[in-house]
Design an enzyme around this catalytic site. Structure first.
Site, short mmCIF file in Angstrom:
data_model
loop_
_atom_site.label_atom_id
_atom_site.label_comp_id
_atom_site.label_asym_id
_atom_site.label_seq_id
_atom_site.Cartn_x
_atom_site.Cartn_y
_atom_site.Cartn_z
N PHE A 185 -58.96 52.87 -6.23
CA PHE A 185 -60.38 52.30 -6.55
C PHE A 185 -61.34 53.69 -7.17
O PHE A 185 -62.31 53.22 -7.87
CB PHE A 185 -60.84 51.94 -5.35
CG PHE A 185 -62.27 50.84 -5.44
CD1 PHE A 185 -62.08 49.21 -5.19
CD2 PHE A 185 -63.29 51.38 -5.95
CE1 PHE A 185 -62.89 48.67 -5.34
CE2 PHE A 185 -64.29 50.49 -5.95
CZ PHE A 185 -64.01 49.11 -5.86
N PHE A 186 -61.27 54.71 -6.50
CA PHE A 186 -62.18 55.87 -6.91
C PHE A 186 -61.67 56.07 -8.27
O PHE A 186 -62.69 56.47 -9.03
CB PHE A 186 -61.84 57.08 -6.18
CG PHE A 186 -62.65 56.86 -4.87
CD1 PHE A 186 -63.96 57.18 -4.81
CD2 PHE A 186 -62.06 56.68 -3.66
CE1 PHE A 186 -64.96 57.01 -3.35
CE2 PHE A 186 -62.59 56.85 -2.28
CZ PHE A 186 -63.84 56.85 -2.32
N PHE B 242 -69.92 48.19 -4.59
CA PHE B 242 -69.45 48.84 -3.51
C PHE B 242 -68.38 48.11 -2.80
O PHE B 242 -67.52 48.65 -1.99
CB PHE B 242 -70.45 49.47 -2.59
CG PHE B 242 -70.28 50.47 -1.38
CD1 PHE B 242 -70.28 51.83 -2.06
CD2 PHE B 242 -69.58 50.20 -0.34
CE1 PHE B 242 -70.15 52.77 -1.25
CE2 PHE B 242 -69.34 51.14 0.57
CZ PHE B 242 -69.50 52.39 0.12
N ARG C 109 -66.00 65.49 -4.53
CA ARG C 109 -66.59 64.58 -5.61
C ARG C 109 -68.24 64.31 -5.41
O ARG C 109 -68.76 63.92 -6.47
CB ARG C 109 -66.55 62.80 -4.92
CG ARG C 109 -66.48 61.81 -5.85
CD ARG C 109 -66.02 60.54 -5.29
NE ARG C 109 -66.40 59.44 -6.30
CZ ARG C 109 -65.60 59.17 -7.24
NH1 ARG C 109 -64.68 59.74 -7.58
NH2 ARG C 109 -65.98 58.06 -8.04
#
Length: 361
Positions: free
Chosen positions: A95-96, A198, A338
């Site tokens: 997902f990231f 999200f 990140r």
């Protein structure tokens, strides 16, 4: 104070949280836990990223552990079986990386590449077996992770996950169009969109295989359950906005609660940070109330039958993991590379991303 008395990655030491981002109530009132499978989880997800060609070998070696994606999941889904946690962690890492591809397609003006990926993901979430050998590694890896997630509960849960992810894809498409056109959504529109980008429902759905129980609608749709689940996810989304505001301003982003407040309500950066922080703190205090209500509801499910006891226990396990999400998210934002934008050579280009479109030059 440090998140753990010991390091959770080879580079983590006691974390000094900046005052503007410090939440003492999280540090003292939400003790952080870590699934005992975490060391192997990290190793196996690293191998999966390589095997699925989601990151190059040099980026995996340099960045994978420091990004702390497995730490985030290992701090959330406590009590999950190793197989379930591994599938969730791999899906989360995917997902990231998908989020990064989406960002790069916007930055490098690749609407056609994004459109192709969007439709491929819609197909893959509905029929993952058919996409396992797709030439785009992002599609094939998604199919692999989703197929594994679909094995744990049943067709009703799978259909719900599929429905929720279709909505996430479309929200990402709305974000693509907003950013391409320079549209900053109003605060109200942003909050609605953010619940989808999200993936509030997705992370909440995954609490069920972690607890080994598909919840009946009467539980999932109960106001106490919905309220606690929403607050835990809103905290995560808004705290992410608070921490990523410098990165997203540097990258000419338009999707951040702080940016919407600045653009539409005339706030200064300092005022926007204060407003987002207030919302974050309110999520915590309101969750504590919702948590008590949900635990009382869980008690009523234990009606003397074996099924009632099991359901009550599953809900209490899920409530505990909703609570774990607060500390997992909080420490993730201070451990993960990140968000260390000040250490990047180019503040608008994360060093861990691949700027190529998937399989296309």
């Amino acid at each position: 104070m440090p998140a753990f008395p010991h390091s959770t990655s080879s580079t983590t030491t006691a974390i000094a949280v900046p005052p503007a981002l410090s939440l003492p109530v999280i540090e003292t009132g939400f003790p952080r836990q870590l699934h005992p499978y975490w060391p192997r989880l990290q190793e196996n997800t690293r191998s999966w990223l390589l095997r699925q060609r989601l990151m190059s070998a040099d980026k995996v070696a340099e960045h994978a552990d420091g990004l702390c994606y497995t730490d985030l999941m290992a701090g959330y889904y406590i009590g999950a079986s190793e197989e379930v946690l591994q599938a969730i962690a791999d899906y989360s890492a995917w997902f990231f990386i998908w989020d990064d591809r989406h960002d790069r397609d916007i930055v490098h003006h690749r609407p056609a590449a994004w459109r192709r990926l969007r439709f491929r993901l819609h197909r893959a979430v509905g029929a993952p077996k058919e996409q396992l050998r797709h030439p785009d590694p992002l599609v094939a890896a998604f199919a692999d992770s989703v197929l594994r997630l679909y094995a744990f509960l049943g067709p009703r849960w799978n259909a719900r996950f599929e429905r929720h992810f279709h909505a996430v894809i479309e929200a990402y498409d709305q974000e693509f169009r907003n950013r391409a056109q320079g549209v900053v959504p109003t605060v109200e529109d942003y909050l609605e969109l953010r619940r989808l980008t999200f993936a509030h429902h997705i992370w909440t759905d995954l609490l069920e295989p972690s607890a080994g129980c598909e919840l009946p609608d009467a539980v999932r749709k109960h106001p106490a359950y919905r309220r606690a689940a929403l607050l835990s996810q809103e905290f995560a989304a808004w705290y992410n906005d608070l921490c990523s505001l410098p990165k997203e301003i540097a990258g000419d982003e338009v999707h951040n609660l702080g940016i919407s407040l600045i653009h539409h309500q005339g706030l200064t950066i300092e005022e926007a940070i204060k407003d987002v922080r207030r919302r974050v703190e309110e999520c915590i205090s309101e969750f504590l109330v919702a948590e008590r209500e949900l635990l009382r509801f869980a008690d009523t499910l234990a009606d003397g039958s074996a099924a009632g006891r099991e359901l009550s226990f599953a809900v209490k396990t899920i409530v505990a993991n909703m609570r774990n999400w607060f500390s997992a998210v909080y420490w993730f934002h201070h451990e993960s590379g990140r968000y260390r934008v000040d250490s990047w050579d180019d503040r608008s280009t994360p060093p861990y991303v691949d700027n190529e479109a998937g399989g296309e030059k």
